[in-house]
Design an enzyme around this catalytic site. Structure first.
Site, PDB file in Angstrom:
ATOM      1  N   ASP A  84      49.393  37.406  72.012  1.00  9.75           N
ATOM      2  CA  ASP A  84      50.008  38.586  71.419  1.00  9.75           C
ATOM      3  C   ASP A  84      49.940  38.516  69.891  1.00  9.75           C
ATOM      4  O   ASP A  84      48.970  37.974  69.355  1.00  9.75           O
ATOM      5  CB  ASP A  84      51.458  38.692  71.943  1.00  9.75           C
ATOM      6  CG  ASP A  84      51.900  40.129  72.123  1.00  9.75           C
ATOM      7  OD1 ASP A  84      51.915  40.856  71.123  1.00  9.75           O
ATOM      8  OD2 ASP A  84      52.221  40.527  73.259  1.00  9.75           O
ATOM      9  N   SER A  94      52.967  47.008  78.238  1.00 11.25           N
ATOM     10  CA  SER A  94      53.129  45.755  77.486  1.00 11.25           C
ATOM     11  C   SER A  94      54.474  45.117  77.789  1.00 11.25           C
ATOM     12  O   SER A  94      54.611  43.907  77.692  1.00 11.25           O
ATOM     13  CB  SER A  94      53.110  46.025  75.983  1.00 11.25           C
ATOM     14  OG  SER A  94      51.816  46.014  75.482  1.00 11.25           O
ATOM     15  N   HIS A 122      55.783  42.884  68.347  1.00 13.63           N
ATOM     16  CA  HIS A 122      55.340  43.014  69.738  1.00 13.63           C
ATOM     17  C   HIS A 122      55.346  41.660  70.467  1.00 13.63           C
ATOM     18  O   HIS A 122      55.857  41.533  71.584  1.00 13.63           O
ATOM     19  CB  HIS A 122      53.935  43.620  69.738  1.00 13.63           C
ATOM     20  CG  HIS A 122      53.416  44.049  71.071  1.00 13.63           C
ATOM     21  ND1 HIS A 122      52.797  43.180  71.937  1.00 13.63           N
ATOM     22  CD2 HIS A 122      53.417  45.253  71.677  1.00 13.63           C
ATOM     23  CE1 HIS A 122      52.435  43.845  73.028  1.00 13.63           C
ATOM     24  NE2 HIS A 122      52.800  45.104  72.896  1.00 13.63           N
TER      25      HIS A 122
END
Ligand SMILES: *[C@@H]1O[C@H](CO)[C@@H](O)[C@H](O)[C@H]1NC(C)=O
Ligand SMILES: *[C@@H]1O[C@H](CO)[C@@H](O)[C@H](O)[C@H]1NC(C)=O
Ligand SMILES: *[C@@H]1O[C@H](CO)[C@@H](O)[C@H](O)[C@H]1NC(C)=O
Ligand SMILES: *[C@@H]1O[C@H](CO)[C@@H](O)[C@H](O)[C@H]1NC(C)=O
Ligand SMILES: *[C@@H]1O[C@H](CO)[C@@H](O)[C@H](O)[C@H]1NC(C)=O
Length: 776
Positions: free
Chosen positions: A151, A557, A224
């Protein structure tokens, strides 16, 4: 300015899901070169030397565009050695042609760019499932399972990564903590056991990372990666919330598992050579689960780096969970469809963040919001309401409040109606705010239906569904002086119905093989509260100076790490289970009903969803720990599946170099892969009316158990399972059954149903789809 033609903005929206082949300013491009490990000539002592010599032999110093004075050896940006064999190197087109003729070169693919499956701004409403909390008993608080998260890095100061009370780092772990700006050795602990960065492919394509602007270290400035890692295995944090919303205890699905952060995404995207290198390292480091919330690779089993990397990881016993993509509700919008990958779609939870809009007529309509701030909107006062679009469904730049389309004169002091589309939702809020608007009503279009999106906007804003949006627009168009006011109601629980399949969740069927039903399952992916970076505000806008420890995000996600976390729990409980066994446990125990006891619904249509939307159903973590039976698949079986798919021998090479596989042709029909979902595909020859598929189940429940089968009714076909009863006399015993599909009336649309094995305690359910290819 007239309306943008619909085709243009569609292209804009969906192009991000297509792989982009990069062309740098020079003629040099990065290529990933798969090598035959066994073809190394004797004169080279190791593979690295061989690759280097081979690249040297095709790169000529006389090339005019040779800018870098560095040696040809520097053309190699990665050496892959664990999960697969080969290099990533910068080459010109002529060099590629020369290279293709070299012995040992099996395949050669240009660099592609992958995207994260959230657009930061799609923050919805909601938080963790209350019922999932029961999965965490104290004995699961320490685990030797390590989950690798590919990520944007990690924010180590987050309380979700506090390792207090955790036991020592597992002995099998060989990973390390790479240091760099803002990231020191001490940032790793017993929770974050590894952190690495992969940027050589990115830099080769985009130029050197500006270290003043971007951390060239595992530190996450995007948020994220911190969010997904915390969702997998974050420690419990009491009193977690976003500006007061979603208050409660935040924890990952496997709070005892360890996290290894592999930073592969940078401001300009995530590059395939970096991803491949990260998977290669992660497998060598000893991860047990890989959580990959990325997609956008080529639609091909053998050209998609993620698919190839995941195959190698699976061979080494690593469970790989990937996001299905946010391309829904369009059909055939899935990414990451390889059968050895677990493909996760997104669904809602039973939590909501309601807000109301009061119109000048006195009528109230509801929407959703995460707005918190100085309430410059007074609920006692009505404000002028304005919409810069027509009341038809044509979207225009100003109806969508794109940057530079609103003028102060017509917006100042008003509440502005903005359509979703093209620009990030929070950015529309910024545009309205900059033009002096006091508030925003963000309306869904047909693409989003009634699915409510609550974002952490910088101004008072309420999101509404398509129907409510039309109603408000109609009111605004039909009245000379339309007015409205907004009110925010906080967090509401026990929303019914839930779960509901998210409109944005990518849909099947699987474009590569109808015989493999995808997605595999859905998991919470709407309005997920989890840890956040300290570098950015919750809206991710540079102008957002708020800092929060947690943020609420939506996307596949977010659903992928839920499944990665549950897989880690299963792996802790059953260390000897294969990745396929874990996937089987997750799929056969999933449920297909919501909390009103009705079949799962699809947010985009408000009608029932199908296995093309929800796969086997919604994950059920507790049940998945004890599934009764499993459908196991060995690496060679997946390889046989590829053989049955008709891949050429050079295409198959990409999957065989590591363990030297050959097709044994044990699988007549791709639908015979021992997948936990069953897909019968009748060929285009209408004379073929009977099709038989086979499955083998392994008993992982009580040694002596007896299962009987329950087959749902099917339109247009009769479905018979033989034997209809399976009597097991030992643990790990395998039994095979066959399913015969007999066409009664060929259907034009796919037909869905299920086959369920029951022993009185376990329900082992497989979704079934029957497809009739149109006769020629
Ligand atoms: C970690 O958690 C422990 C126990 O809850 C607490 O005492 C400690 O201050 C926390 N450490 C950090 C860095 O937040
Ligand atoms: C509220 O209004 C004041 C004065 O007009 C302004 O300075 C402030 O930025 C506004 N706050 C928000 C959140 O819009
Ligand atoms: C659009 O607005 C016009 C007048 O403003 C009205 O006559 C018409 O019925 C509206 N159409 C729809 C579909 O709402
Ligand atoms: C793989 O194939 C190569 C060449 O065909 C052979 O030399 C080698 O022994 C094989 N290795 C294994 C493990 O089968
Ligand atoms: C189907 O069966 C009929 C009658 O036996 C035969 O004439 C026809 O060629 C067959 N069609 C195909 C596509 O096999």
């Amino acid at each position: 300015m007239a309306g943008i033609p619909v085709q243009w903005w569609l292209l804009f929206l969906f192009s991000s899901y297509l792989a982009t082949t990069l062309v740098t300013s020079s003629t040099m491009k990065t290529y990933i070169i798969y090598m035959d490990k066994w073809a190394k000539p004797e004169e080279f002592s190791d593979h690295k030397q061989w690759y280097s010599s081979m690249i040297k032999s095709v790169t000529s110093r006389s090339t005019e565009k040779q800018e870098d004075a560095a040696g040809d050896g520097d053309r190699i940006i990665y050496n892959y050695q664990t999960a697969f064999h080969g290099v990533a190197a910068q080459l010109s087109e002529e060099e590629v042609e020369k290279l293709q003729e070299q012995t040992g070169v099996m395949a050669l693919f240009p660099e592609t760019v992958y995207q994260l499956h959230t657009t930061r701004s799609p923050m919805f409403l909601g938080l963790e499932r209350e019922d999932s909390t029961s999965v965490f008993s104290d004995n699961l608080f320490n685990s030797d399972v390590v989950v690798g998260v590919l990520d944007t890095g990690i924010w180590p100061e987050s309380p979700s990564f506090n390792d207090t009370g955790m036991t020592r780092i597992p002995a099998h772990w060989k990973g390390t903590c790479e240091v760099g700006r803002g990231f020191e050795k001490h940032h790793c602990n017993r929770k974050i056991v590894g952190a690495r960065v992969f940027y050589r492919g990115y830099e080769a394509a985009s130029g050197k990372i500006n270290e003043q602007v971007e951390y060239k270290s595992p530190r996450d400035q995007d948020g994220h990666g911190t969010h997904t890692a915390a969702t997998v295995a974050g420690a419990p944090v009491h009193g977690a919330n976003l500006l007061g919303y979603a208050y409660g205890t935040a924890r990952g699905m496997a709070p005892g598992a360890r996290i290894a952060a592999y930073k592969v995404c940078w401001t300009g995207g995530c590059f395939s050579s970096d991803i491949l290198s990260a998977v290669d390292r992660a497998v060598a480091d000893g991860v047990n689960v890989l959580s990959i919330s990325l997609g956008g690779g080529v639609s091909s089993y053998y050209r998609d780096s993620l698919s190839i990397g995941a195959f190698a990881a699976m061979e080494m016993g690593v469970f790989v969970s990937c996001s299905a993509g946010n391309g829904g509700p369009d059909p055939i919008s899935l990414t990451n469809v390889s059968p050895w990958v677990t493909t996760v779609g997104a669904s809602t939870m039973d939590r909501d963040f309601p807000a109301t809009i009061k119109l000048g007529t006195g009528k109230f309509v509801t929407g959703a919001s995460l707005y918190k701030g100085h309430r410059n909107i007074s609920s006692n006062r009505l404000y002028p309401l304005v919409y810069h679009g027509s009341n038809s469904s044509n979207l225009t730049p100003s109806s969508m409040c794109l940057e530079g389309t609103l003028d102060r004169h017509s917006v100042a002091g008003k509440i502005v109606i903005c359509d979703r589309g093209i620009s990030p939702r929070v950015q529309k809020g910024q545009v309205v705010k900059d033009a002096g608007g006091v508030g925003m009503i963000l309306t869904n279009t047909a693409a989003n239906g009634e699915e409510l999106v609550a974002d952490c906007h910088l101004l008072p804003a309420v999101a509404v569904g398509e129907t409510t949006g039309k109603f408000i627009k109609h009111y605004a168009a039909a009245n000379r002086n339309p007015t409205a006011t907004l009110a925010f109601l906080g967090t509401k629980l026990r929303i019914r119905p839930s779960p509901v399949v998210a409109a944005f969740s990518s849909r099947g069927p699987n474009i590569l093989s109808l015989e493999i039903l995808k997605p595999d399952m859905v998991a919470p992916g709407v309005n997920i509260l989890a840890a956040w970076t300290g570098e950015l505000g919750p809206s991710s806008l540079p102008s957002d100076h708020r800092r929060t420890k947690f943020n609420i995000l939506s996307g596949t996600s977010m659903s992928c790490p839920h499944v990665s976390g549950v897989a880690a729990l299963i792996k802790s409980r059953h260390p000897d289970w294969s990745p396929a066994a874990i996937k089987s446990a997750l799929m056969t125990t999933s449920y297909v009903h919501d909390n009103t006891q009705n079949p799962l619904k699809d947010a985009s249509t408000a009608t029932f969803s199908t296995p093309y939307d929800h796969g086997a159903g919604h994950i059920n973590p507790l049940k998945a720990l004890d599934p009764g039976l499993i459908y196991d698949i060995a690496a060679q079986d997946y390889f046989e599946f590829l053989c049955a798919q008709g891949l050429t021998s050079s295409e198959l090479m990409v999957f065989s170099k590591f363990s030297n596989r050959t097709c044994r042709h044990t699988l007549g029909n791709a639908g015979d892969l021992n997948y936990p979902a069953i897909s019968a595909v009748f060929p285009d020859n209408a004379n073929i009316t009977v099709l038989t598929l086979h499955r083998t189940v392994t008993n992982v429940g009580p040694p002596v158990s007896s299962y009987h089968v329950v087959v749902s009714p099917f339109k247009g076909a009769s479905v018979k399972v033989e034997p209809a009863r399976l009597d097991f006399t030992g643990k790990r015993k395998k039994m095979t059954y066959k399913i015969t599909f007999t066409t009664r009336y060929r259907q034009t649309a796919p037909v869905f149903g299920s086959v369920t094995w029951k022993d009185g305690v376990h329900r082992v359910r497989s979704p079934v789809v029957i497809t009739w290819l149109p006769p020629l």
